[in-house]
Design a protein around this motif. Sequence first.
Motif, short mmCIF file in Angstrom:
data_model
loop_
_atom_site.label_atom_id
_atom_site.label_comp_id
_atom_site.label_asym_id
_atom_site.label_seq_id
_atom_site.Cartn_x
_atom_site.Cartn_y
_atom_site.Cartn_z
N ALA A 55 0.83 -1.21 0.00
CA ALA A 55 0.00 0.00 0.00
C ALA A 55 0.86 1.25 0.00
O ALA A 55 0.55 2.24 -0.70
CB ALA A 55 -0.92 -0.01 1.21
N ASN A 56 1.95 1.25 0.74
CA ASN A 56 2.86 2.38 0.77
C ASN A 56 3.52 2.61 -0.59
O ASN A 56 3.65 3.75 -1.05
CB ASN A 56 3.92 2.18 1.85
CG ASN A 56 4.80 3.39 2.03
OD1 ASN A 56 4.34 4.51 1.93
ND2 ASN A 56 6.07 3.16 2.30
N GLN A 57 3.91 1.53 -1.25
CA GLN A 57 4.53 1.64 -2.57
C GLN A 57 3.55 2.20 -3.60
O GLN A 57 3.90 3.05 -4.43
CB GLN A 57 5.05 0.27 -3.04
CG GLN A 57 6.17 -0.29 -2.19
CD GLN A 57 7.38 0.62 -2.17
OE1 GLN A 57 7.88 1.05 -3.20
NE2 GLN A 57 7.86 0.92 -0.98
N VAL A 58 2.31 1.75 -3.54
CA VAL A 58 1.27 2.25 -4.45
C VAL A 58 1.02 3.73 -4.19
O VAL A 58 0.92 4.52 -5.13
CB VAL A 58 -0.03 1.42 -4.32
CG1 VAL A 58 -1.18 2.08 -5.06
CG2 VAL A 58 0.19 0.00 -4.82
N ALA A 59 0.93 4.10 -2.94
CA ALA A 59 0.70 5.50 -2.59
C ALA A 59 1.83 6.39 -3.09
O ALA A 59 1.59 7.49 -3.61
CB ALA A 59 0.53 5.65 -1.08
N GLN A 60 3.07 5.93 -2.96
CA GLN A 60 4.20 6.71 -3.45
C GLN A 60 4.16 6.86 -4.97
O GLN A 60 4.44 7.94 -5.50
CB GLN A 60 5.51 6.05 -3.03
CG GLN A 60 5.85 6.22 -1.57
CD GLN A 60 7.15 5.53 -1.21
OE1 GLN A 60 7.81 4.91 -2.03
NE2 GLN A 60 7.52 5.63 0.07
N ALA A 61 3.80 5.79 -5.68
CA ALA A 61 3.73 5.85 -7.14
C ALA A 61 2.64 6.80 -7.60
O ALA A 61 2.83 7.59 -8.53
CB ALA A 61 3.51 4.45 -7.71
N VAL A 62 1.49 6.74 -6.95
CA VAL A 62 0.39 7.64 -7.30
C VAL A 62 0.79 9.08 -7.04
O VAL A 62 0.55 9.97 -7.87
CB VAL A 62 -0.89 7.25 -6.53
CG1 VAL A 62 -1.94 8.33 -6.63
CG2 VAL A 62 -1.43 5.92 -7.03
N ASP A 63 1.40 9.33 -5.89
CA ASP A 63 1.82 10.69 -5.54
C ASP A 63 2.83 11.21 -6.55
O ASP A 63 2.76 12.37 -6.97
CB ASP A 63 2.41 10.70 -4.13
CG ASP A 63 2.68 12.09 -3.63
OD1 ASP A 63 1.75 12.93 -3.68
OD2 ASP A 63 3.82 12.36 -3.21
N GLN A 64 3.76 10.36 -6.94
CA GLN A 64 4.78 10.77 -7.90
C GLN A 64 4.16 11.11 -9.26
O GLN A 64 4.49 12.12 -9.88
CB GLN A 64 5.82 9.67 -8.06
CG GLN A 64 7.03 10.07 -8.86
CD GLN A 64 8.06 8.95 -8.90
OE1 GLN A 64 7.72 7.78 -8.78
NE2 GLN A 64 9.31 9.32 -9.04
N GLN A 65 3.23 10.29 -9.72
CA GLN A 65 2.59 10.56 -11.01
C GLN A 65 1.69 11.78 -10.93
O GLN A 65 1.61 12.56 -11.88
CB GLN A 65 1.78 9.35 -11.46
CG GLN A 65 2.63 8.20 -11.92
CD GLN A 65 1.80 7.02 -12.36
OE1 GLN A 65 0.58 7.03 -12.32
NE2 GLN A 65 2.48 5.97 -12.78
N TRP A 66 1.00 11.95 -9.80
CA TRP A 66 0.08 13.08 -9.67
C TRP A 66 0.85 14.40 -9.66
O TRP A 66 0.37 15.40 -10.17
CB TRP A 66 -0.73 12.94 -8.39
CG TRP A 66 -1.77 13.99 -8.27
CD1 TRP A 66 -1.74 15.08 -7.46
CD2 TRP A 66 -2.99 14.10 -9.01
NE1 TRP A 66 -2.86 15.84 -7.62
CE2 TRP A 66 -3.65 15.26 -8.58
CE3 TRP A 66 -3.58 13.32 -9.99
CZ2 TRP A 66 -4.87 15.66 -9.10
CZ3 TRP A 66 -4.80 13.73 -10.50
CH2 TRP A 66 -5.43 14.88 -10.06
N HIS A 67 2.03 14.39 -9.10
CA HIS A 67 2.83 15.62 -9.02
C HIS A 67 3.88 15.71 -10.13
O HIS A 67 4.88 16.41 -9.98
CB HIS A 67 3.48 15.72 -7.64
CG HIS A 67 2.48 15.92 -6.56
ND1 HIS A 67 2.02 14.89 -5.78
CD2 HIS A 67 1.82 17.03 -6.13
CE1 HIS A 67 1.13 15.36 -4.94
NE2 HIS A 67 1.00 16.65 -5.12
N ASP A 68 3.62 15.08 -11.24
CA ASP A 68 4.52 15.12 -12.39
C ASP A 68 4.09 16.27 -13.31
O ASP A 68 2.96 16.28 -13.81
CB ASP A 68 4.45 13.79 -13.15
CG ASP A 68 5.47 13.71 -14.27
OD1 ASP A 68 6.18 14.70 -14.52
OD2 ASP A 68 5.55 12.64 -14.89
#
Length: 80
Positions: free
Chosen positions: A23-36
């Motif tokens: 869940a932490n890895q997914v959250a980090q990936a989503v955050d990274q893509q959202w703030h791209d």
Amino acid sequence: MGILRTLLTLPIAAPIGGIGWVANQVAQAVDQQWHDPRRVEAALLALERRLEAGEITEEQFEAAEAEQLAELAAIRAARG
């Protein structure tokens, strides 16, 4: 008692810890893509194409463009 408790709870604790890690890895990936910034830049290009194709009016374009530019500025400011 600590090692015994660890051994007894391992069948439950290990899967829960794994789920938390995923869940932490997914959250980090989503955050990274959202703030791209590239995501917002692509949205701006798509918006311009819609305007040129006559799908939206100039007023709709300007309103949407202002939102996208504000988001882009916020992303760039957050990155430093």
